[in-house]
Design an enzyme around this catalytic site. Structure first.
Site, PDB file in Angstrom:
ATOM      1  N   GLY A  15     -47.176  73.565  61.738  1.00 31.52           N
ATOM      2  CA  GLY A  15     -46.548  74.862  61.540  1.00 31.52           C
ATOM      3  C   GLY A  15     -46.278  74.967  60.161  1.00 31.52           C
ATOM      4  O   GLY A  15     -46.493  74.149  59.168  1.00 31.52           O
ATOM      5  N   ILE A  39     -49.430  70.898  69.175  1.00 34.31           N
ATOM      6  CA  ILE A  39     -50.322  71.087  70.356  1.00 34.31           C
ATOM      7  C   ILE A  39     -51.618  71.424  69.707  1.00 34.31           C
ATOM      8  O   ILE A  39     -52.753  71.559  70.595  1.00 34.31           O
ATOM      9  CB  ILE A  39     -49.928  72.403  71.355  1.00 34.31           C
ATOM     10  CG1 ILE A  39     -50.654  72.531  72.528  1.00 34.31           C
ATOM     11  CG2 ILE A  39     -50.232  73.650  70.410  1.00 34.31           C
ATOM     12  CD1 ILE A  39     -49.904  73.546  73.648  1.00 34.31           C
ATOM     13  N   TYR A 144     -37.113  85.555  71.363  1.00 35.31           N
ATOM     14  CA  TYR A 144     -36.986  84.735  70.277  1.00 35.31           C
ATOM     15  C   TYR A 144     -35.543  84.578  70.020  1.00 35.31           C
ATOM     16  O   TYR A 144     -34.927  83.353  70.025  1.00 35.31           O
ATOM     17  CB  TYR A 144     -37.630  85.176  68.938  1.00 35.31           C
ATOM     18  CG  TYR A 144     -37.613  84.233  67.947  1.00 35.31           C
ATOM     19  CD1 TYR A 144     -38.232  82.676  67.968  1.00 35.31           C
ATOM     20  CD2 TYR A 144     -37.155  84.430  66.506  1.00 35.31           C
ATOM     21  CE1 TYR A 144     -37.719  81.795  66.722  1.00 35.31           C
ATOM     22  CE2 TYR A 144     -36.992  83.682  65.528  1.00 35.31           C
ATOM     23  CZ  TYR A 144     -37.320  82.303  65.761  1.00 35.31           C
ATOM     24  OH  TYR A 144     -37.192  81.538  64.681  1.00 35.31           O
ATOM     25  N   LYS A 148     -33.196  81.371  70.484  1.00 35.47           N
ATOM     26  CA  LYS A 148     -32.281  80.607  69.549  1.00 35.47           C
ATOM     27  C   LYS A 148     -30.798  80.427  69.936  1.00 35.47           C
ATOM     28  O   LYS A 148     -30.209  79.437  69.793  1.00 35.47           O
ATOM     29  CB  LYS A 148     -32.306  81.295  68.181  1.00 35.47           C
ATOM     30  CG  LYS A 148     -33.891  81.156  67.772  1.00 35.47           C
ATOM     31  CD  LYS A 148     -34.277  79.516  67.594  1.00 35.47           C
ATOM     32  CE  LYS A 148     -35.496  79.587  67.112  1.00 35.47           C
ATOM     33  NZ  LYS A 148     -35.873  77.852  66.925  1.00 35.47           N
TER      34      LYS A 148
HETATM   35  P1  NAD Z   1     -44.851  77.647  63.110  1.00 39.60           P
HETATM   36  O1  NAD Z   1     -45.171  79.148  63.796  1.00 39.60           O
HETATM   37  O2  NAD Z   1     -45.428  78.027  61.724  1.00 39.60           O
HETATM   38  O3  NAD Z   1     -45.033  76.375  63.659  1.00 39.60           O
HETATM   39  C1  NAD Z   1     -44.836  76.076  64.950  1.00 39.60           C
HETATM   40  C2  NAD Z   1     -45.735  74.993  65.486  1.00 39.60           C
HETATM   41  O4  NAD Z   1     -45.391  74.853  66.787  1.00 39.60           O
HETATM   42  C3  NAD Z   1     -47.339  75.310  65.371  1.00 39.60           C
HETATM   43  O5  NAD Z   1     -47.892  74.664  64.797  1.00 39.60           O
HETATM   44  C4  NAD Z   1     -47.735  75.509  66.953  1.00 39.60           C
HETATM   45  O6  NAD Z   1     -48.857  75.174  67.236  1.00 39.60           O
HETATM   46  C5  NAD Z   1     -46.584  74.649  67.528  1.00 39.60           C
HETATM   47  N1  NAD Z   1     -46.538  74.859  68.963  1.00 39.60           N
HETATM   48  C6  NAD Z   1     -46.300  76.064  69.671  1.00 39.60           C
HETATM   49  N2  NAD Z   1     -46.261  75.769  71.000  1.00 39.60           N
HETATM   50  C7  NAD Z   1     -46.355  74.466  71.438  1.00 39.60           C
HETATM   51  C8  NAD Z   1     -46.144  73.404  72.228  1.00 39.60           C
HETATM   52  N3  NAD Z   1     -46.272  73.932  73.443  1.00 39.60           N
HETATM   53  N4  NAD Z   1     -46.161  72.278  72.058  1.00 39.60           N
HETATM   54  C9  NAD Z   1     -46.255  71.803  70.833  1.00 39.60           C
HETATM   55  N5  NAD Z   1     -46.361  72.608  69.842  1.00 39.60           N
HETATM   56  C10 NAD Z   1     -46.370  73.769  69.755  1.00 39.60           C
HETATM   57  O7  NAD Z   1     -43.089  77.659  62.981  1.00 39.60           O
HETATM   58  P2  NAD Z   1     -42.120  77.175  61.745  1.00 39.60           P
HETATM   59  O8  NAD Z   1     -42.002  78.498  60.817  1.00 39.60           O
HETATM   60  O9  NAD Z   1     -42.848  75.898  61.399  1.00 39.60           O
HETATM   61  O10 NAD Z   1     -40.890  77.093  62.562  1.00 39.60           O
HETATM   62  C11 NAD Z   1     -40.492  75.781  62.888  1.00 39.60           C
HETATM   63  C12 NAD Z   1     -39.128  75.923  63.420  1.00 39.60           C
HETATM   64  O11 NAD Z   1     -38.131  76.469  62.510  1.00 39.60           O
HETATM   65  C13 NAD Z   1     -39.000  76.970  64.609  1.00 39.60           C
HETATM   66  O12 NAD Z   1     -38.169  76.540  65.527  1.00 39.60           O
HETATM   67  C14 NAD Z   1     -38.638  78.288  64.267  1.00 39.60           C
HETATM   68  O13 NAD Z   1     -38.092  79.011  64.897  1.00 39.60           O
HETATM   69  C15 NAD Z   1     -37.648  77.802  63.009  1.00 39.60           C
HETATM   70  N6  NAD Z   1     -37.469  78.788  62.061  1.00 39.60           N
HETATM   71  C16 NAD Z   1     -38.415  79.028  61.232  1.00 39.60           C
HETATM   72  C17 NAD Z   1     -38.110  80.122  60.291  1.00 39.60           C
HETATM   73  C18 NAD Z   1     -39.213  80.334  59.311  1.00 39.60           C
HETATM   74  O14 NAD Z   1     -39.354  81.412  58.407  1.00 39.60           O
HETATM   75  N7  NAD Z   1     -40.512  79.548  59.042  1.00 39.60           N
HETATM   76  C19 NAD Z   1     -37.072  80.847  60.353  1.00 39.60           C
HETATM   77  C20 NAD Z   1     -36.114  80.313  61.126  1.00 39.60           C
HETATM   78  C21 NAD Z   1     -36.198  79.273  62.062  1.00 39.60           C
HETATM   79  C1  AKB Z   2     -39.085  85.041  62.209  1.00 41.29           C
HETATM   80  O1  AKB Z   2     -39.104  86.000  61.282  1.00 41.29           O
HETATM   81  O2  AKB Z   2     -39.466  84.959  63.271  1.00 41.29           O
HETATM   82  C2  AKB Z   2     -38.747  83.566  61.510  1.00 41.29           C
HETATM   83  C3  AKB Z   2     -37.177  83.531  61.583  1.00 41.29           C
HETATM   84  C4  AKB Z   2     -36.465  84.265  60.595  1.00 41.29           C
HETATM   85  O3  AKB Z   2     -36.749  83.073  62.404  1.00 41.29           O
HETATM   86  N1  AKB Z   2     -39.174  83.750  59.911  1.00 41.29           N
END
Ligand code: NAD
Ligand code: AKB
Length: 321
Positions: A15, A39, A144, A148
């Site tokens: 991701g 996955i 979501y 969290k």
């Molecule tokens: P993303 O959506 O880019 O990546 C998530 C990954 O999880 C994907 O590659 C997907 O294939 C994988 N996935 C989904 N279902 C799955 C399963 N059943 N088994 C294994 N893998 C699975 O998300 P991200 O932005 O990299 O976020 C990572 C973490 O950080 C998450 O917990 C997200 O809530 C948190 N987060 C992200 C942001 C942001 O802005 N990116 C902000 C706040 C929190």
């Molecule tokens: C989203 O927009 O869902 C994420 C987050 C702030 O958790 N980037």
């Protein structure tokens, strides 16, 4: 930054965040000590150890953690806010039952430490939106966000009850230039750069005045490591740290991009994500993270935009984007 070598596993490694966390961990601990899992299938030129893992399969999580003798798990597998409103059951399943499986394997003593990101989505419309306090009302409006808040509490429960060392941050929207974001509400702040460079224009799905907390990826990864390296006894808010870095709205970001590309234009066509954004904070009080593990960001808005434009322009010239 701690220099001791650990064997780490990353879930959701393909991701937005995992795509940059894995190479950083490989540099820190050695490529042989980092197991990336997701996955999805990786690209044919993926560098380092990779195993396909669905985090909903407890036995598979256990076998990999045991088989690779994993000390720490960075649990990134999740369904984000906008995607989660399309499929709330899946969001609950992956975000809660997937996390529960990782916690269970740690409770069994197979791994020592878990990083589990929370989000500004944990807050809701009853939360003060300016300088949002650490300890405040948590009434999220998205599935979501519900996962969290539940994840923060579940992690704390496993620490209090079973001494599983779980650590987490309420991340703002993450801005990055390697992998695209995966279905969130803050995604506009990444898409805008790609469209500015490729097309010179962007249609934004949020209103021009929608101020949200954001963070640039280098600061995000620094925060992960600083929290993971902090002495456990210092962590009073261990699974739910507020974290502030940048706060801006689409009009302010567009104006900053126009300094690099004066022809760039932005239009606004708010969709269902506007309501989600309106339930989130505009700015964050992160004094607990500053006090308990010395958090301090490096990038301001101007520096982040300079860096994003420089890196993505170079990628565009090479034909990568
Ligand atoms: P993303 O959506 O880019 O990546 C998530 C990954 O999880 C994907 O590659 C997907 O294939 C994988 N996935 C989904 N279902 C799955 C399963 N059943 N088994 C294994 N893998 C699975 O998300 P991200 O932005 O990299 O976020 C990572 C973490 O950080 C998450 O917990 C997200 O809530 C948190 N987060 C992200 C942001 C942001 O802005 N990116 C902000 C706040 C929190
Ligand atoms: C989203 O927009 O869902 C994420 C987050 C702030 O958790 N980037």
């Amino acid at each position: 930054m701690g220099s001791d070598i650990r064997r780490v596993m990353v879930t959701g490694a393909l991701g937005q965040i995992g795509s940059e966390l894995v190479p950083r961990l490989q540099r820190l601990f050695g490529t042989q000590n980092v197991l990336a899992t997701d996955i999805k299938e990786p690209s044919s030129d993926y560098s380092g150890s990779y195993e396909r893992l669905d985090v909903l399969e407890l036995d598979e999580v256990r076998n990999l953690v045991k088989g690779y003798d994993i000390d720490e798990v960075y649990h990134l597998a999740a369904i984000l806010s906008a995607a989660g409103e399309m499929r709330p059951d899946l969001a609950w399943d992956v975000n809660i039952n997937g996390f529960r499986n990782v916690l269970e394997v740690a409770r069994e003593g197979l791994t020592n430490k878990i990083f589990h990101p929370s989000s500004i989505a944990a807050f809701g419309t009853e939360t003060p939106r300016l300088n949002t306090p650490q300890d405040t009302v948590l009434t999220p409006r998205t599935m979501y966000g519900v996962t969290k808040v539940t994840g923060e509490l579940l992690g704390k429960y496993f620490f209090d009850k079973f001494s599983v060392d779980v650590r987490g941050i309420r991340l703002p929207g993450v801005i990055s230039n390697v992998a695209p974001p995966g279905g969130g509400t803050t995604d506009y702040a990444v898409e805008i750069f790609y469209e500015a460079i490729k097309k010179g224009s962007y249609e934004c799905f949020l209103r021009s005045d929608t101020t949200l907390p954001m963070i640039y990826m280098p600061d995000c990864l620094k925060a992960f490591q600083d929290l993971m390296d902090a002495p456990s006894e210092n962590l009073k808010h261990r699974t739910s740290y507020n974290l502030a870095s940048l706060s801006f709205n689409p009009a302010e970001l567009a104006a900053e991009i126009q300094k690099h590309n004066p022809q760039f234009t932005i239009t606004y066509e708010p969709d269902f994500r506007q309501k989600i954004a309106d339930s989130w904070p505009m700015s964050i009080d992160d004094s607990c993270a500053r006090e308990e593990w010395s958090w301090t960001p490096d990038y301001d808005l101007e520096e982040m935009v300079d860096d994003m434009c420089f890196i993505l322009s170079a990628r565009h010239e090479k034909g990568e984007i």
